[in-house]
Write an enzyme that holds these catalytic residues in place. Structure first.
Site, short mmCIF file in Angstrom:
data_model
loop_
_atom_site.label_atom_id
_atom_site.label_comp_id
_atom_site.label_asym_id
_atom_site.label_seq_id
_atom_site.Cartn_x
_atom_site.Cartn_y
_atom_site.Cartn_z
N ASP A 102 0.71 -1.03 0.33
CA ASP A 102 0.33 -0.19 -0.09
C ASP A 102 0.88 0.88 0.09
O ASP A 102 1.82 1.17 0.99
CB ASP A 102 -0.53 -0.32 1.28
CG ASP A 102 -2.13 -1.61 0.95
OD1 ASP A 102 -2.39 -1.89 0.35
OD2 ASP A 102 -2.22 -1.32 1.76
N1 URA Z 1 -1.23 -6.07 3.67
C1 URA Z 1 -1.70 -4.88 3.80
O1 URA Z 1 -3.30 -4.66 4.60
N2 URA Z 1 -1.10 -3.65 3.16
C2 URA Z 1 0.09 -3.73 2.56
O2 URA Z 1 0.69 -3.01 2.02
C3 URA Z 1 0.97 -5.32 2.52
C4 URA Z 1 0.17 -6.78 3.09
#
Ligand code: URA
Length: 243
Positions: A102
Site C-alpha cells: 500500500d
Molecule cells: N497488507 C496490507 O494491508 N498492506 C500492505 O501493504 C501489505 C500487506
C-alpha cells in the site's frame, strides 16, 4: 541476436523511435564502428556505445527496494511517485514490482523484469512467507494470536473470505499517548488486497504502521534507508529461484 534499435530501447535509452534517430544520426558505434541502420544485428558481448557511453546488456535485473511511505507500487502514474521512479540506474525499461505494498506501507519490495520468478513468488499455491512488522492501535492478545492461527474472515458476512493460518508474535504492548498500542510481527502465506490491515480490522483494531521485513528467502537489508535500493546478489537470486 537482436536489432540494434531494440537493444537500445530495451536498455532504456529511449523509445524505439528515439533510438532510431540516434542511430541514423551516427551516435551509435558497435565494436568501434559507427552503425547507422537500426536493423543492424547485435548480440550481448559486443561493445555498443551511445554518444561515447557504453550501453551494457542486462537480460534480467533484480533489485531490493526499501519502499518508503508515500510512493505507489506501480510502474507509472501521472500524479504519484512510483517505486520504479526510485530505481534511478536501471538498465531495462520493463521492470515491475513483484506484488504491491500500500502507499503508506514501507519495506521490502522486489523489483525485476523476471516474469516467471514473480509469478512463482506471487502464486497463491506456493505459500511464500511474507513477514510484516506492525504497530497496531489496540491491545493484541493471545486470543488475537489464536484467531489468526485459525484464520479470520476478512470478507463480509454475506461473502466471507477466510485467511490461511498466520503466525502472530506479540513484541510488546503498552500505553502510548494514553491509548493501548501493540507492536507485533505477523507472518502470512498469501497476499490478499490490504490483507494485514483487514486481518486486524476483523478483530476491531487499526494498523497504524506497517513494514514488510521478509519475502520468502529474502530479508530487507537493514543497511538500506527508506527509498534506497541495491541489486540482489547472485546468491539471493539463486535462493529466490529455488522457492
Ligand atoms: N497488507 C496490507 O494491508 N498492506 C500492505 O501493504 C501489505 C500487506
Amino acid at each position: 541476436m537482436m536489432r540494434l534499435d531494440k537493444y537500445l530501447a530495451d536498455m532504456g535509452k529511449g523509445t524505439r523511435q528515439e533510438v532510431k534517430k540516434y542511430i541514423r544520426k551516427g551516435l551509435v558505434t558497435v565494436d568501434g564502428v559507427a552503425v547507422c541502420s537500426p536493423e543492424y544485428k547485435v548480440e550481448p558481448g559486443m561493445e555498443i556505445l551511445l554518444d561515447g557511453a557504453p550501453v551494457a546488456y542486462a537480460a534480467q535485473e533484480y533489485y531490493m527496494l526499501y519502499k518508503p511511505a508515500g510512493v505507489v507500487s506501480a510502474t507509472e502514474d501521472k500524479r504519484e511517485t512510483t517505486v520504479l521512479d526510485l530505481i534511478r540506474d536501471k538498465k531495462r525499461k520493463d521492470l515491475f514490482p513483484v506484488g504491491r505494498l500500500d502507499k503508506d506501507t514501507e519495506g521490502l519490495l522486489l523489483i525485476t523484469n523476471d516474469g516467471e520468478l514473480a509469478h512463482r513468488l506471487l502464486s497463491p499455491k506456493r505459500h511464500v512467507d511474507k513477514v510484516y512488522y506492525a504497530r497496531v492501535d489496540g491491545l493484541v492478545t493471545e486470543a488475537t494470536k489464536q484467531a489468526f492461527l485459525e484464520g479470520v474472515n476478512i470478507g463480509s458476512r454475506e461473502e466471507p473470505l477466510r485467511t490461511m493460518p498466520a503466525r502472530l508474535e506479540i513484541l510488546r504492548t503498552g500505553q502510548e499517548g494514553g491509548r493501548p498500542v501493540s507492536h507485533v510481527r505477523l507472518t502470512i502465506r498469501e497476499g490478499k488486497f490490504h490483507q494485514v490491515k483487514r486481518m486486524f480490522r476483523s478483530q476491531g483494531m487499526e494498523v497504524l504502521y506497517l513494514k514488510r521485513e521478509v519475502m520468502g528467502p529474502l530479508a530487507l537489508d537493514e543497511s538500506l534507508q527508506p527509498g534506497a535500493y541495491r541489486p540482489l546478489t547472485e546468491e539471493e537470486i539463486k535462493r529466490l529461484k529455488e522457492q
